[in-house]
Design a protein around this motif. Sequence first.
Motif, PDB file in Angstrom:
ATOM      1  N   ASN A  91       6.139  -8.838  35.832  1.00 27.74           N
ATOM      2  CA  ASN A  91       7.312  -8.871  34.980  1.00 27.74           C
ATOM      3  C   ASN A  91       8.569  -8.927  35.838  1.00 27.74           C
ATOM      4  O   ASN A  91       8.750  -8.130  36.764  1.00 27.74           O
ATOM      5  N   GLY A  92       9.450  -9.874  35.539  1.00 24.34           N
ATOM      6  CA  GLY A  92      10.671 -10.060  36.312  1.00 24.34           C
ATOM      7  C   GLY A  92      11.653  -8.912  36.148  1.00 24.34           C
ATOM      8  O   GLY A  92      12.379  -8.560  37.086  1.00 24.34           O
ATOM      9  N   LEU A  93      11.721  -8.325  34.945  1.00 20.14           N
ATOM     10  CA  LEU A  93      12.644  -7.210  34.741  1.00 20.14           C
ATOM     11  C   LEU A  93      12.212  -5.978  35.525  1.00 20.14           C
ATOM     12  O   LEU A  93      13.056  -5.179  35.946  1.00 20.14           O
ATOM     13  N   ILE A 106      10.810  -6.072  38.517  1.00 20.82           N
ATOM     14  CA  ILE A 106      11.276  -6.325  39.885  1.00 20.82           C
ATOM     15  C   ILE A 106      12.783  -6.108  39.976  1.00 20.82           C
ATOM     16  O   ILE A 106      13.289  -5.494  40.929  1.00 20.82           O
ATOM     17  N   THR A 107      13.519  -6.574  38.969  1.00 18.73           N
ATOM     18  CA  THR A 107      14.972  -6.393  38.947  1.00 18.73           C
ATOM     19  C   THR A 107      15.335  -4.909  38.903  1.00 18.73           C
ATOM     20  O   THR A 107      16.274  -4.464  39.573  1.00 18.73           O
ATOM     21  N   SER A 108      14.595  -4.153  38.121  1.00 24.28           N
ATOM     22  CA  SER A 108      14.838  -2.710  38.025  1.00 24.28           C
ATOM     23  C   SER A 108      14.657  -2.035  39.381  1.00 24.28           C
ATOM     24  O   SER A 108      15.479  -1.195  39.779  1.00 24.28           O
ATOM     25  N   LEU A 109      13.603  -2.390  40.102  1.00 19.96           N
ATOM     26  CA  LEU A 109      13.366  -1.794  41.410  1.00 19.96           C
ATOM     27  C   LEU A 109      14.466  -2.167  42.403  1.00 19.96           C
ATOM     28  O   LEU A 109      14.971  -1.322  43.143  1.00 19.96           O
ATOM     29  N   ILE A 110      14.888  -3.426  42.397  1.00 17.70           N
ATOM     30  CA  ILE A 110      15.924  -3.876  43.332  1.00 17.70           C
ATOM     31  C   ILE A 110      17.250  -3.178  43.044  1.00 17.70           C
ATOM     32  O   ILE A 110      17.934  -2.704  43.957  1.00 17.70           O
ATOM     33  N   LEU A 111      17.621  -3.085  41.769  1.00 18.26           N
ATOM     34  CA  LEU A 111      18.882  -2.412  41.430  1.00 18.26           C
ATOM     35  C   LEU A 111      18.828  -0.924  41.716  1.00 18.26           C
ATOM     36  O   LEU A 111      19.832  -0.310  42.093  1.00 18.26           O
ATOM     37  N   GLY A 112      17.628  -0.313  41.567  1.00 17.56           N
ATOM     38  CA  GLY A 112      17.496   1.100  41.904  1.00 17.56           C
ATOM     39  C   GLY A 112      17.640   1.343  43.396  1.00 17.56           C
ATOM     40  O   GLY A 112      18.172   2.373  43.818  1.00 17.56           O
ATOM     41  N   GLN A 164       0.669  -9.011  31.743  1.00 15.38           N
ATOM     42  CA  GLN A 164       1.707  -8.882  32.761  1.00 15.38           C
ATOM     43  C   GLN A 164       1.420  -7.675  33.641  1.00 15.38           C
ATOM     44  O   GLN A 164       0.963  -6.645  33.168  1.00 15.38           O
ATOM     45  N   ASP A 165       1.719  -7.829  34.924  1.00 12.55           N
ATOM     46  CA  ASP A 165       1.652  -6.730  35.874  1.00 12.55           C
ATOM     47  C   ASP A 165       3.064  -6.208  36.106  1.00 12.55           C
ATOM     48  O   ASP A 165       4.034  -6.798  35.654  1.00 12.55           O
ATOM     49  N   GLY A 166       3.168  -5.120  36.836  1.00 10.92           N
ATOM     50  CA  GLY A 166       4.467  -4.613  37.219  1.00 10.92           C
ATOM     51  C   GLY A 166       4.795  -3.260  36.626  1.00 10.92           C
ATOM     52  O   GLY A 166       5.941  -2.827  36.699  1.00 10.92           O
ATOM     53  N   ARG A 167       3.808  -2.594  36.034  1.00  3.47           N
ATOM     54  CA  ARG A 167       4.078  -1.286  35.431  1.00  3.47           C
ATOM     55  C   ARG A 167       4.544  -0.291  36.496  1.00  3.47           C
ATOM     56  O   ARG A 167       5.520   0.435  36.296  1.00  3.47           O
ATOM     57  N   GLY A 168       3.867  -0.266  37.645  1.00  4.18           N
ATOM     58  CA  GLY A 168       4.255   0.643  38.720  1.00  4.18           C
ATOM     59  C   GLY A 168       5.621   0.317  39.299  1.00  4.18           C
ATOM     60  O   GLY A 168       6.392   1.221  39.658  1.00  4.18           O
ATOM     61  N   ILE A 169       5.928  -0.958  39.362  1.00  5.36           N
ATOM     62  CA  ILE A 169       7.238  -1.369  39.873  1.00  5.36           C
ATOM     63  C   ILE A 169       8.335  -0.923  38.913  1.00  5.36           C
ATOM     64  O   ILE A 169       9.389  -0.434  39.326  1.00  5.36           O
ATOM     65  N   ALA A 170       8.095  -1.077  37.598  1.00  2.00           N
ATOM     66  CA  ALA A 170       9.076  -0.645  36.607  1.00  2.00           C
ATOM     67  C   ALA A 170       9.276   0.869  36.657  1.00  2.00           C
ATOM     68  O   ALA A 170      10.417   1.359  36.564  1.00  2.00           O
ATOM     69  N   ILE A 171       8.186   1.611  36.826  1.00  2.00           N
ATOM     70  CA  ILE A 171       8.300   3.075  36.913  1.00  2.00           C
ATOM     71  C   ILE A 171       9.085   3.471  38.166  1.00  2.00           C
ATOM     72  O   ILE A 171       9.921   4.385  38.125  1.00  2.00           O
ATOM     73  N   ALA A 172       8.856   2.773  39.290  1.00  2.00           N
ATOM     74  CA  ALA A 172       9.610   3.070  40.512  1.00  2.00           C
ATOM     75  C   ALA A 172      11.089   2.776  40.313  1.00  2.00           C
ATOM     76  O   ALA A 172      11.953   3.546  40.765  1.00  2.00           O
TER      77      ALA A 172
END
Length: 183
Positions: free
Chosen positions: A106-108, A110-116, A148-156
């Motif tokens: 999921n692109g959002l 990845i965006t969440s992790l980068i902005l964090g 979609q993957d990215g659950r762990g990335i969104a949580i981070a």
Amino acid sequence: MSDPNDPYAPPSAGHPQDQGTQPLPAPYSTGTPAEGPRSSTDTPVSPPAPAPYAPPTAPNAPPYPQAAALPGAPVPIPGQYPQEPYAQQPYAQPSPYGAYPVRRTNGLAITSLILGILWLYWAGSILALIFGYVALAQIRRAPAEAPQDGRGIAIAGIVLGWVGAGTLLLFVLGLAALSTGGY
């Protein structure tokens, strides 16, 4: 018993110098098979020059020496390359259970992790929280045909967003304490 004129035969007794001289072997034949071998007393004749771009002497000769055929292997026709072992294999058959679905991150998330990570004076932390929660909702509602993957990335990204928001809260409380004259 060995031939006494054989130059490759081992010496019969003693040192080779004690045996005297042996006649030299006859030179290799320079004649063609139709003429027969020439003797060493004939005058040497140079072989005829080959014609430019002449065809090979044996048109049906295989291009490489033939190896012993395995039992059950097809026997190639002389002058032709074997066809069956080098034939193109068919493509793989599809699985009877269907293909595995392609998973995309999921692109959002990845965006969440980068902005964090970037923080951007707490604006990145607030956006990381928003994008992280939206990404978790999208991942949860994704259809089975396109997971979609990215659950762990969104949580981070959400965790980093809360860390940034907590730092913002502590900063605001510290400014408020200083402005009220907390000396």
